[in-house]
Write a protein that holds these residues in place. Structure first.
Motif, PDB file in Angstrom:
ATOM      1  N   PRO A  61       0.793  -1.235   0.000  1.00  0.00           N
ATOM      2  CA  PRO A  61       0.000   0.000   0.000  1.00  0.00           C
ATOM      3  C   PRO A  61       0.822   1.281   0.000  1.00  0.00           C
ATOM      4  O   PRO A  61       0.314   2.348  -0.356  1.00  0.00           O
ATOM      5  N   SER A  62       2.090   1.202   0.379  1.00  0.00           N
ATOM      6  CA  SER A  62       2.937   2.401   0.380  1.00  0.00           C
ATOM      7  C   SER A  62       3.577   2.662  -0.977  1.00  0.00           C
ATOM      8  O   SER A  62       4.194   3.708  -1.182  1.00  0.00           O
ATOM      9  N   VAL A  63       3.430   1.729  -1.911  1.00  0.00           N
ATOM     10  CA  VAL A  63       4.060   1.858  -3.230  1.00  0.00           C
ATOM     11  C   VAL A  63       3.047   2.402  -4.237  1.00  0.00           C
ATOM     12  O   VAL A  63       1.921   1.919  -4.311  1.00  0.00           O
ATOM     13  N   VAL A  64       3.465   3.419  -5.001  1.00  0.00           N
ATOM     14  CA  VAL A  64       2.569   4.047  -5.977  1.00  0.00           C
ATOM     15  C   VAL A  64       3.216   4.034  -7.355  1.00  0.00           C
ATOM     16  O   VAL A  64       4.431   3.889  -7.491  1.00  0.00           O
ATOM     17  N   ARG A 126      -0.836   7.128  -9.043  1.00  0.00           N
ATOM     18  CA  ARG A 126      -1.879   6.101  -8.958  1.00  0.00           C
ATOM     19  C   ARG A 126      -1.645   5.235  -7.724  1.00  0.00           C
ATOM     20  O   ARG A 126      -0.600   4.614  -7.572  1.00  0.00           O
ATOM     21  N   PHE A 127      -2.640   5.229  -6.844  1.00  0.00           N
ATOM     22  CA  PHE A 127      -2.560   4.456  -5.608  1.00  0.00           C
ATOM     23  C   PHE A 127      -3.065   3.026  -5.788  1.00  0.00           C
ATOM     24  O   PHE A 127      -2.609   2.103  -5.119  1.00  0.00           O
ATOM     25  N   ASP A 128      -4.030   2.864  -6.667  1.00  0.00           N
ATOM     26  CA  ASP A 128      -4.575   1.551  -7.007  1.00  0.00           C
ATOM     27  C   ASP A 128      -5.300   1.703  -8.339  1.00  0.00           C
ATOM     28  O   ASP A 128      -5.391   2.826  -8.869  1.00  0.00           O
ATOM     29  N   PRO A 129      -5.824   0.630  -8.927  1.00  0.00           N
ATOM     30  CA  PRO A 129      -6.454   0.738 -10.249  1.00  0.00           C
ATOM     31  C   PRO A 129      -7.611   1.733 -10.325  1.00  0.00           C
ATOM     32  O   PRO A 129      -7.993   2.157 -11.427  1.00  0.00           O
ATOM     33  N   GLY A 161      -1.642   4.251   7.591  1.00  0.00           N
ATOM     34  CA  GLY A 161      -1.215   2.879   7.343  1.00  0.00           C
ATOM     35  C   GLY A 161      -0.477   2.699   6.033  1.00  0.00           C
ATOM     36  O   GLY A 161       0.095   1.632   5.791  1.00  0.00           O
ATOM     37  N   ARG A 162      -0.506   3.712   5.172  1.00  0.00           N
ATOM     38  CA  ARG A 162       0.179   3.613   3.877  1.00  0.00           C
ATOM     39  C   ARG A 162       1.623   4.113   3.929  1.00  0.00           C
ATOM     40  O   ARG A 162       2.348   3.989   2.944  1.00  0.00           O
ATOM     41  N   VAL A 163       2.016   4.691   5.037  1.00  0.00           N
ATOM     42  CA  VAL A 163       3.379   5.223   5.146  1.00  0.00           C
ATOM     43  C   VAL A 163       4.366   4.079   5.355  1.00  0.00           C
ATOM     44  O   VAL A 163       4.201   3.254   6.257  1.00  0.00           O
ATOM     45  N   ALA A 164       5.384   4.034   4.525  1.00  0.00           N
ATOM     46  CA  ALA A 164       6.384   2.969   4.606  1.00  0.00           C
ATOM     47  C   ALA A 164       7.294   3.177   5.815  1.00  0.00           C
ATOM     48  O   ALA A 164       7.533   4.304   6.255  1.00  0.00           O
ATOM     49  N   LYS A 165       7.803   2.094   6.329  1.00  0.00           N
ATOM     50  CA  LYS A 165       8.786   2.149   7.403  1.00  0.00           C
ATOM     51  C   LYS A 165      10.170   2.195   6.766  1.00  0.00           C
ATOM     52  O   LYS A 165      10.523   1.328   5.963  1.00  0.00           O
ATOM     53  N   LEU A 166      10.949   3.222   7.125  1.00  0.00           N
ATOM     54  CA  LEU A 166      12.277   3.377   6.548  1.00  0.00           C
ATOM     55  C   LEU A 166      13.316   2.697   7.434  1.00  0.00           C
ATOM     56  O   LEU A 166      13.288   2.833   8.658  1.00  0.00           O
ATOM     57  N   VAL A 178      16.505  -9.205  -0.245  1.00  0.00           N
ATOM     58  CA  VAL A 178      15.773  -7.968  -0.521  1.00  0.00           C
ATOM     59  C   VAL A 178      14.631  -8.231  -1.499  1.00  0.00           C
ATOM     60  O   VAL A 178      14.644  -9.205  -2.250  1.00  0.00           O
ATOM     61  N   ILE A 179      13.649  -7.332  -1.469  1.00  0.00           N
ATOM     62  CA  ILE A 179      12.496  -7.402  -2.364  1.00  0.00           C
ATOM     63  C   ILE A 179      12.327  -6.032  -3.022  1.00  0.00           C
ATOM     64  O   ILE A 179      12.400  -5.005  -2.344  1.00  0.00           O
ATOM     65  N   ALA A 180      12.127  -6.028  -4.332  1.00  0.00           N
ATOM     66  CA  ALA A 180      11.859  -4.788  -5.062  1.00  0.00           C
ATOM     67  C   ALA A 180      10.393  -4.772  -5.472  1.00  0.00           C
ATOM     68  O   ALA A 180       9.860  -5.773  -5.966  1.00  0.00           O
ATOM     69  N   ILE A 181       9.745  -3.634  -5.251  1.00  0.00           N
ATOM     70  CA  ILE A 181       8.344  -3.472  -5.647  1.00  0.00           C
ATOM     71  C   ILE A 181       8.247  -2.207  -6.494  1.00  0.00           C
ATOM     72  O   ILE A 181       8.804  -1.170  -6.131  1.00  0.00           O
ATOM     73  N   GLY A 182       7.560  -2.303  -7.628  1.00  0.00           N
ATOM     74  CA  GLY A 182       7.452  -1.130  -8.473  1.00  0.00           C
ATOM     75  C   GLY A 182       6.514  -1.316  -9.642  1.00  0.00           C
ATOM     76  O   GLY A 182       5.634  -2.191  -9.635  1.00  0.00           O
ATOM     77  N   ASN A 183       6.742  -0.479 -10.672  1.00  0.00           N
ATOM     78  CA  ASN A 183       5.827  -0.347 -11.794  1.00  0.00           C
ATOM     79  C   ASN A 183       6.550  -0.597 -13.118  1.00  0.00           C
ATOM     80  O   ASN A 183       6.493   0.228 -14.025  1.00  0.00           O
ATOM     81  N   PRO A 184       7.251  -1.731 -13.279  1.00  0.00           N
ATOM     82  CA  PRO A 184       8.006  -1.954 -14.514  1.00  0.00           C
ATOM     83  C   PRO A 184       7.098  -2.078 -15.730  1.00  0.00           C
ATOM     84  O   PRO A 184       6.133  -2.845 -15.716  1.00  0.00           O
TER      85      PRO A 184
END
Length: 470
Positions: A61-64, A126-129, A161-166, A178-184
């Motif tokens: 949810p923190s990834v846009v 875009r937060f979700d579809p 709740g959408r704020v990522a923990k750094l 590690v895990i990468a999350i994004g918009n490839p």
């Protein structure tokens, strides 16, 4: 039981299972694995899978996705050169990713790459579809490729709740999961998995680099998205790939990204400490020539800079700042960058083979740093040299020996000298004429030296080069 320990146990059970099968096979009996062992391994796999999916669900949810529109000019005459020889504006849409780093006063603050949003006429997040909002660029920093985008959080459920923990990128180790999350390629919230394959990488795309290298697959569109650890903490911002390679992705360490982002949010720009020096690593060849192996070599000093005011000189070797050793260019670069302007620092240097300390008051890095007018280049031993004319001395602003040509395959060419270089010093002794240069080379040869250290001017900057004499 943690994610990593589960993976370790899985590998351990798999190895033990293989050993058991190998042993029974050699005895000729080959019984089936015990049902209990199969059950245990299945249970661990299920728990491993459960923890992995829960971690992704918690962070996603923190990834846009970020879509930015830039206006570019294109020559209409490129298609119809005889009828429309003029430029027309066109729009170009680029995509990237971002991660929500803060929620304040009803606004989200999203961390991303500067190249994703630089020059954008419009930014859509875009937060979700089903949820997309306009974004505002708070600020961008090309020197680190970090940017912050602000978005109104109105209508977004559970914004906190959408704020990522750094996390903390200063204590990372090669081999960490590690895990990468994004918009490839526009495929939103794509998840890839891997390890940290190297740290402190420089790849030549920004001024300040200390990238995390990972083999977690990253593709165009992942830029700006988070690289997270097995605790679900963001430890990097995915930034670049090597087009010719596979399994080579690079992320900005989160501590650096946060330092830049905090300044962008507070001031709209980044304030950096500045000494005003051009520095370079001590290569093995330079080390043999000067007899010093550790430290950073000062190749050039900006006129009127804090370094000049402090009495720092070209040829000095900086070995420590405030008692903290510097072994690489980035050590000094990042140390000074994060020092507030006006702060006095103690530089430990080696000058003429002797160690001494110098006090310098750090300044604020200007937008444009001038080290003098652009110059040409120089060389010798297998090339053609001449004195600078008075007009050239005035134009270039330096005294030295000009290299008019370099013979192919010569010692000078092999040493890295080029046509147009201006030789300023030999073994840190200034040379203002061809006769002085020849005198110092002859002296070095008489002393049975096999190389000398040249200070040259190239492209407006000073540079040390080791010239081989045979």
């Amino acid at each position: 039981m943690t994610f990593l320990s589960l993976l370790f146990l899985l590998l351990l059970f798999s190895i033990e299972g293989c050993k058991a099968q190998k042993t029974t096979s050699s005895s000729g009996t080959a019984p089936q694995p015990q049902a209990q062992e199969v059950s245990v391994r299945s249970g661990l796999l299920a728990q491993f899978e459960k923890e992995l999916t829960e971690l992704v669900e918690r962070v996603s949810p923190s990834v846009v996705a970020i879509y930015s529109t830039q206006e570019v000019s294109r020559g209409f005459g490129e298609d119809f050169p005889f009828f429309f020889p003029f430029q027309i504006p066109q729009e170009r849409r680029s995509l990237g990713s971002g991660v929500i780093m803060a929620y304040k006063n009803g606004k989200f603050y999203i961390l991303t790459n500067n190249h994703v949003v630089q020059g954008a006429k419009r930014i859509r997040v875009r937060f979700d579809p089903h949820t997309e909002k306009d974004g505002r660029l708070v600020g961008g920093d090309p020197k680190t490729d970090v940017a912050v985008v602000e978005v109104d959080a109105k209508g977004i459920e559970n914004p906190e709740g959408r704020v990522a923990k750094l996390g903390d990128s200063d204590n990372l180790k090669v081999g960490q999961l590690v895990i990468a999350i994004g918009n490839p390629y526009g495929l939103e919230r794509t998840v890839t998995f891997g390890v940290i394959s190297a740290l402190r990488r420089s790849i030549g795309i920004t001024q300040y680099e200390s990238f995390i290298q990972t083999d977690a697959p990253i593709n165009p569109g992942n830029s700006g998205g988070p690289l997270i650890n097995i605790k679900g903490e963001v430890i990097g911002i995915n930034t670049a790939i090597v087009a010719e390679g596979q399994g080579l992705g690079f992320a900005i360490p989160i501590n650096l990204a946060k330092w830049v982002a905090d300044q962008l949010m507070a001031k709209g720009r980044v304030v950096r400490g500045w000494l005003g020096v051009v520095i370079q690593e001590i290569t093995p060849e330079i080390a043999e020539t000067i007899g010093v192996k550790e430290g950073i070599l000062v190749a050039q000093i900006a006129p009127g800079s804090p370094a000049e005011k402090a009495g720092l000189k070209v040829g000095d070797i900086i070995v420590a700042v405030d008692g903290e050793k510097v072994r690489e260019v980035r050590d000094l670069q990042f140390k000074i960058m994060k020092t507030p302007p006006g702060t006095e620092v103690t530089l430990t240097i080696i000058r003429g083979g002797k160690e001494q300390t110098i006090k310098a008051k750090v300044g604020e890095m200007p937008e444009e740093v001038s080290f003098g007018k652009p110059r040409e280049q120089a060389g010798d031993l297998g090339l053609f040299l001449r004195d600078l004319s008075p007009e050239e001395v005035s134009r270039f602003g330096v005294k030295g020996v000009f290299v008019e040509g370099v013979a192919p395959g010569s010692l000078a060419q092999r040493s890295g000298l080029r046509r147009g270089d201006i030789i300023l010093a030999v073994n840190n002794e200034p040379v203002e004429s061809l006769s002085q240069f020849n005198e110092k080379i002859d002296r070095a040869r008489n002393e049975q030296r096999t190389r000398v250290l040249l200070l040259i001017r190239r492209g407006g900057n000073n540079l040390y080069v080791v010239l081989y004499l045979r």
